[in-house]
Write an enzyme that holds these catalytic residues in place. Structure first.
Site, PDB file in Angstrom:
ATOM      1  N   CYS A  82     -10.042  -5.179   0.194  1.00 48.86           N
ATOM      2  CA  CYS A  82     -11.263  -4.372   0.169  1.00 48.86           C
ATOM      3  C   CYS A  82     -12.043  -4.317  -1.073  1.00 48.86           C
ATOM      4  CB  CYS A  82     -10.643  -3.028   0.355  1.00 48.86           C
ATOM      5  SG  CYS A  82     -10.063  -2.252  -1.252  1.00 48.86           S
ATOM      6  N   GLU A  84      -2.921  -4.662  -3.289  1.00 48.46           N
ATOM      7  CA  GLU A  84      -3.480  -5.518  -4.291  1.00 48.46           C
ATOM      8  C   GLU A  84      -3.638  -4.830  -5.774  1.00 48.46           C
ATOM      9  OE1 GLU A  84      -4.765  -4.970  -1.313  1.00 48.46           O
ATOM     10  OE2 GLU A  84      -5.934  -6.852  -0.511  1.00 48.46           O
ATOM     11  N   ASN A 121       0.817  -1.286   0.066  1.00 44.06           N
ATOM     12  CA  ASN A 121      -0.060  -0.118  -0.174  1.00 44.06           C
ATOM     13  C   ASN A 121       0.909   1.261   0.085  1.00 44.06           C
ATOM     14  OD1 ASN A 121       0.476  -0.967   2.628  1.00 44.06           O
ATOM     15  ND2 ASN A 121      -1.433   0.216   3.406  1.00 44.06           N
ATOM     16  N   CYS A 169      -3.938   0.666  -2.376  1.00 44.37           N
ATOM     17  CA  CYS A 169      -3.962  -0.782  -1.633  1.00 44.37           C
ATOM     18  C   CYS A 169      -2.930  -1.394  -2.543  1.00 44.37           C
ATOM     19  CB  CYS A 169      -5.234  -1.485  -1.751  1.00 44.37           C
ATOM     20  SG  CYS A 169      -6.625  -0.572  -0.940  1.00 44.37           S
ATOM     21  N   CYS A 223     -10.488  -3.040  -4.475  1.00 41.59           N
ATOM     22  CA  CYS A 223      -9.578  -4.201  -4.825  1.00 41.59           C
ATOM     23  C   CYS A 223     -10.135  -5.367  -5.544  1.00 41.59           C
ATOM     24  CB  CYS A 223      -8.750  -4.636  -3.888  1.00 41.59           C
ATOM     25  SG  CYS A 223      -7.427  -3.454  -3.579  1.00 41.59           S
ATOM     26  N   GLU A 245       0.448   5.174   0.696  1.00 40.00           N
ATOM     27  CA  GLU A 245      -0.458   6.126   1.299  1.00 40.00           C
ATOM     28  C   GLU A 245      -0.217   7.584   0.850  1.00 40.00           C
ATOM     29  OE1 GLU A 245      -1.287   5.459   5.435  1.00 40.00           O
ATOM     30  OE2 GLU A 245      -2.224   3.509   4.865  1.00 40.00           O
TER      31      GLU A 245
HETATM   32  N1  THU Z   1      -5.203  -1.547   2.330  1.00 36.74           N
HETATM   33  C1  THU Z   1      -4.779  -2.447   1.399  1.00 36.74           C
HETATM   34  O1  THU Z   1      -3.757  -2.254   1.038  1.00 36.74           O
HETATM   35  N2  THU Z   1      -5.524  -3.319   1.013  1.00 36.74           N
HETATM   36  C2  THU Z   1      -6.826  -3.718   1.255  1.00 36.74           C
HETATM   37  O2  THU Z   1      -7.421  -4.488   0.971  1.00 36.74           O
HETATM   38  C3  THU Z   1      -7.177  -3.008   2.308  1.00 36.74           C
HETATM   39  C4  THU Z   1      -6.797  -1.944   2.798  1.00 36.74           C
HETATM   40  C5  THU Z   1      -4.627  -0.532   2.868  1.00 36.74           C
HETATM   41  C6  THU Z   1      -4.995   0.875   2.286  1.00 36.74           C
HETATM   42  C7  THU Z   1      -4.523   1.786   3.554  1.00 36.74           C
HETATM   43  O3  THU Z   1      -3.221   2.073   3.070  1.00 36.74           O
HETATM   44  C8  THU Z   1      -4.607   0.856   4.518  1.00 36.74           C
HETATM   45  O4  THU Z   1      -4.513  -0.366   4.186  1.00 36.74           O
HETATM   46  C9  THU Z   1      -5.712   1.379   5.861  1.00 36.74           C
HETATM   47  O5  THU Z   1      -6.909   0.972   5.208  1.00 36.74           O
END
Ligand code: THU
Length: 160
Positions: free
Chosen positions: A111, A74, A61, A72, A114, A63
């Site tokens: 999520c 994925e 991820n 994210c 994704c 940010e």
């Molecule tokens: N996140 C992912 O990388 N994958 C997911 O399927 C769920 C959430 C990340 C997004 C954000 O940077 C952090 O996790 C918190 O939501």
């Protein structure tokens, strides 16, 4: 008329019970996870995507101070992979999370956004992508297609 929806998944008690090739892919996801850029959530996610030729593409991820601009793990992994190998047939995606704030010893699944992105690539390649997901430790869940995580999905077949 009443219809029911069912899906199947496999749960391994921990990573050591999974097939060796999945253990190996998950290890790459764990390594990618540690390079996540997650200063705002402190929730580190790593993904490793394997194609039918055995190539592996990783993601984590990323940010952003403007929160919605982040992405994210994925989607970073699959966009990375499709960008450099547009003809790849993806077979397996391993995902793992870790937080310095709390022990995550249960599976955390991709999520909704994704899931929708992964559907696009399954539709494109016309075959399923097995998804394997786990916390930092604990059980590992496997589904044979992202479709098992997204019933009544929307894809190009609805448009074209
Ligand atoms: N996140 C992912 O990388 N994958 C997911 O399927 C769920 C959430 C990340 C997004 C954000 O940077 C952090 O996790 C918190 O939501």
């Amino acid at each position: 008329m009443k219809k029911t929806y069912q899906f199947n998944f496999i749960q391994y008690d921990d990573l050591s019970h999974a097939p060796q090739d999945i253990q190996d892919l998950m290890q790459l996801a764990k390594e990618a996870r540690e390079d996540a850029y997650a200063p705002y959530s402190n929730f580190l996610v790593g993904a490793a995507l394997r194609d039918s030729e055995g190539n592996v593409y990783t993601g984590n991820n990323q940010e952003n101070a403007a929160y919605p601009s982040g992405l994210c793990a994925e989607r970073v992994a699959i966009y990375h992979a499709a960008a450099i190998n547009p003809n790849a047939i993806f077979t397996d995606l391993a995902v793992t999370v870790r937080s310095p704030n709390k022990k995550i010893d249960y599976p955390t699944s991709p999520c909704g956004a994704c899931r929708q992105s992964l559907v696009e690539y399954e539709s494109r390649q016309k075959s399923g992508i097995r998804i394997h997901f786990m916390g930092e430790t604990g059980p590992l869940v496997e589904v044979s297609s992202i479709k098992d995580l997204l019933p009544f999905l929307f894809d190009s077949s609805s448009l074209l």
